[in-house]
Write a protein that holds these residues in place. Structure first.
Motif, PDB file in Angstrom:
ATOM      1  N   ARG A  67       5.767  55.712  51.875  1.00  0.00           N
ATOM      2  CA  ARG A  67       4.889  54.867  51.038  1.00  0.00           C
ATOM      3  C   ARG A  67       3.523  54.635  51.680  1.00  0.00           C
ATOM      4  NH1 ARG A  67       7.418  50.788  48.906  1.00  0.00           N
ATOM      5  NH2 ARG A  67       9.447  51.275  49.732  1.00  0.00           N
ATOM      6  N   ASN A  68       3.435  54.678  53.003  1.00  0.00           N
ATOM      7  CA  ASN A  68       2.157  54.483  53.684  1.00  0.00           C
ATOM      8  C   ASN A  68       1.250  55.706  53.581  1.00  0.00           C
ATOM      9  OD1 ASN A  68       2.928  51.900  54.539  1.00  0.00           O
ATOM     10  ND2 ASN A  68       4.024  52.764  56.277  1.00  0.00           N
ATOM     11  N   ASP A  69       1.795  56.836  53.155  1.00  0.00           N
ATOM     12  CA  ASP A  69       1.010  58.067  53.018  1.00  0.00           C
ATOM     13  C   ASP A  69       0.538  58.308  51.585  1.00  0.00           C
ATOM     14  OD1 ASP A  69       1.251  58.643  55.717  1.00  0.00           O
ATOM     15  OD2 ASP A  69       3.149  59.699  55.439  1.00  0.00           O
ATOM     16  N   ILE A  70       0.685  57.301  50.720  1.00  0.00           N
ATOM     17  CA  ILE A  70       0.235  57.405  49.333  1.00  0.00           C
ATOM     18  C   ILE A  70      -1.072  56.630  49.189  1.00  0.00           C
ATOM     19  CG2 ILE A  70       0.753  56.891  46.911  1.00  0.00           C
ATOM     20  CD1 ILE A  70       3.717  57.120  47.629  1.00  0.00           C
ATOM     21  N   ASP A  71      -2.070  57.273  48.588  1.00  0.00           N
ATOM     22  CA  ASP A  71      -3.367  56.650  48.341  1.00  0.00           C
ATOM     23  C   ASP A  71      -3.538  56.523  46.834  1.00  0.00           C
ATOM     24  OD1 ASP A  71      -5.981  55.675  48.731  1.00  0.00           O
ATOM     25  OD2 ASP A  71      -6.807  57.697  48.555  1.00  0.00           O
ATOM     26  N   LEU A  72      -3.676  55.298  46.346  1.00  0.00           N
ATOM     27  CA  LEU A  72      -3.821  55.030  44.914  1.00  0.00           C
ATOM     28  C   LEU A  72      -5.165  54.373  44.681  1.00  0.00           C
ATOM     29  CD1 LEU A  72      -2.668  54.786  42.024  1.00  0.00           C
ATOM     30  CD2 LEU A  72      -1.654  52.626  42.740  1.00  0.00           C
ATOM     31  N   HIS A  80      -6.376  57.863  40.344  1.00  0.00           N
ATOM     32  CA  HIS A  80      -6.273  58.939  41.325  1.00  0.00           C
ATOM     33  C   HIS A  80      -5.110  58.623  42.259  1.00  0.00           C
ATOM     34  CE1 HIS A  80      -7.473  62.147  44.019  1.00  0.00           C
ATOM     35  NE2 HIS A  80      -7.336  61.293  45.021  1.00  0.00           N
ATOM     36  N   ILE A  81      -4.154  59.550  42.324  1.00  0.00           N
ATOM     37  CA  ILE A  81      -3.004  59.411  43.219  1.00  0.00           C
ATOM     38  C   ILE A  81      -3.054  60.571  44.201  1.00  0.00           C
ATOM     39  CG2 ILE A  81      -0.489  59.340  43.392  1.00  0.00           C
ATOM     40  CD1 ILE A  81      -0.454  58.510  40.407  1.00  0.00           C
ATOM     41  N   ALA A  82      -3.003  60.269  45.491  1.00  0.00           N
ATOM     42  CA  ALA A  82      -2.961  61.305  46.519  1.00  0.00           C
ATOM     43  C   ALA A  82      -1.825  60.961  47.478  1.00  0.00           C
ATOM     44  CB  ALA A  82      -4.280  61.386  47.271  1.00  0.00           C
ATOM     45  N   ALA A  83      -1.167  61.991  47.991  1.00  0.00           N
ATOM     46  CA  ALA A  83      -0.059  61.778  48.921  1.00  0.00           C
ATOM     47  C   ALA A  83      -0.069  62.863  49.976  1.00  0.00           C
ATOM     48  CB  ALA A  83       1.271  61.796  48.166  1.00  0.00           C
ATOM     49  N   GLU A  84       0.195  62.443  51.206  1.00  0.00           N
ATOM     50  CA  GLU A  84       0.284  63.406  52.301  1.00  0.00           C
ATOM     51  C   GLU A  84       1.749  63.633  52.629  1.00  0.00           C
ATOM     52  OE1 GLU A  84      -1.345  64.259  56.803  1.00  0.00           O
ATOM     53  OE2 GLU A  84      -1.832  62.365  55.837  1.00  0.00           O
ATOM     54  N   VAL A  85       2.173  64.883  52.506  1.00  0.00           N
ATOM     55  CA  VAL A  85       3.555  65.251  52.780  1.00  0.00           C
ATOM     56  C   VAL A  85       3.613  65.781  54.210  1.00  0.00           C
ATOM     57  CG1 VAL A  85       5.500  66.673  52.073  1.00  0.00           C
ATOM     58  CG2 VAL A  85       3.869  65.864  50.369  1.00  0.00           C
ATOM     59  N   LYS A  86       4.443  65.145  55.028  1.00  0.00           N
ATOM     60  CA  LYS A  86       4.568  65.554  56.428  1.00  0.00           C
ATOM     61  C   LYS A  86       5.963  66.117  56.657  1.00  0.00           C
ATOM     62  CE  LYS A  86       1.485  61.870  57.923  1.00  0.00           C
ATOM     63  NZ  LYS A  86       1.385  60.601  58.642  1.00  0.00           N
ATOM     64  N   ARG A  87       6.029  67.088  57.552  1.00  0.00           N
ATOM     65  CA  ARG A  87       7.317  67.653  57.944  1.00  0.00           C
ATOM     66  C   ARG A  87       7.506  67.493  59.427  1.00  0.00           C
ATOM     67  NH1 ARG A  87       8.288  73.640  56.127  1.00  0.00           N
ATOM     68  NH2 ARG A  87       9.477  73.551  58.020  1.00  0.00           N
ATOM     69  N   GLY A  88       8.718  67.170  59.820  1.00  0.00           N
ATOM     70  CA  GLY A  88       9.036  67.082  61.234  1.00  0.00           C
ATOM     71  C   GLY A  88       9.269  68.477  61.784  1.00  0.00           C
ATOM     72  N   PRO A  89       9.841  68.556  62.971  1.00  0.00           N
ATOM     73  CA  PRO A  89      10.140  69.873  63.546  1.00  0.00           C
ATOM     74  C   PRO A  89      11.042  70.664  62.614  1.00  0.00           C
ATOM     75  CG  PRO A  89      10.563  68.102  65.132  1.00  0.00           C
ATOM     76  CD  PRO A  89      10.233  67.459  63.829  1.00  0.00           C
ATOM     77  N   SER A 108      -2.572  65.822  45.205  1.00  0.00           N
ATOM     78  CA  SER A 108      -3.266  64.765  44.470  1.00  0.00           C
ATOM     79  C   SER A 108      -3.218  65.031  42.977  1.00  0.00           C
ATOM     80  CB  SER A 108      -4.716  64.638  44.933  1.00  0.00           C
ATOM     81  OG  SER A 108      -5.440  65.789  44.588  1.00  0.00           O
ATOM     82  N   ARG A 109      -3.437  63.963  42.231  1.00  0.00           N
ATOM     83  CA  ARG A 109      -3.458  64.037  40.777  1.00  0.00           C
ATOM     84  C   ARG A 109      -4.435  62.989  40.278  1.00  0.00           C
ATOM     85  NH1 ARG A 109       0.754  65.380  36.711  1.00  0.00           N
ATOM     86  NH2 ARG A 109      -0.463  65.428  34.819  1.00  0.00           N
TER      87      ARG A 109
END
Length: 149
Positions: A67-72, A80-89, A108-109
């Protein structure tokens, strides 16, 4: 003289094997999805949008995002909705990753609503990969008859 004829490989195959299940036979020939480069595999933020007399309601699927990686952002009637998807190892020690289709990066959308939104009363809730927005409509004011002098 040369004669042109129309050749249909399926018809030829069916004459040779009349009881052949063509769909099962061709199942292995469908195109494979290849995730490559610029747009391949990008996270697609899908929306459901509805409205009632007082607000617009949005449900956006954003799986695998904190939820902290979502920008509204709300600007008038533009959302405008943007989200950063992160992957671990990708692999544990001693393992080697062979193939990965999971997306990581920024998605983003941006979309516009038919009316203005009261930015001060917007509420947002994120649970189980679904962002739920309530966007109250901004009153355009009462119509008033003006007397002409």
């Amino acid at each position: 003289m040369t004669y042109l004829s129309h050749w249909n490989p399926i018809r030829t195959l069916l004459h040779a094997r009349p009881n052949l299940d063509v769909e099962a036979y061709l199942r292995g020939f469908e195109p494979r999805v290849v995730w490559a480069g610029h747009d391949g595999g990008a996270l697609d933020i899908r929306l459901d949008l509805s409205e009632d007399e007082v607000a617009y309601h949005v449900k956006a699927d954003i799986p695998g995002v904190d939820r902290n990686d979502i920008d509204l952002r709300v600007d008038g009637n533009t959302i405008h909705i943007a989200a950063e998807v992160k992957r671990g190892p990708a692999a544990k020690p001693g393992e080697k990753e062979i193939y990965s289709e999971r997306f990581c990066g920024l998605a983003s959308r941006t979309f516009s609503l038919p009316g203005r939104v009261d930015e001060t009363k917007v509420t947002a809730h994120y649970e189980n990969g679904v962002l739920t927005l309530t966007l109250p409509k901004k009153s355009e004011g009462q119509t008033r008859k003006i007397a002409i002098d």
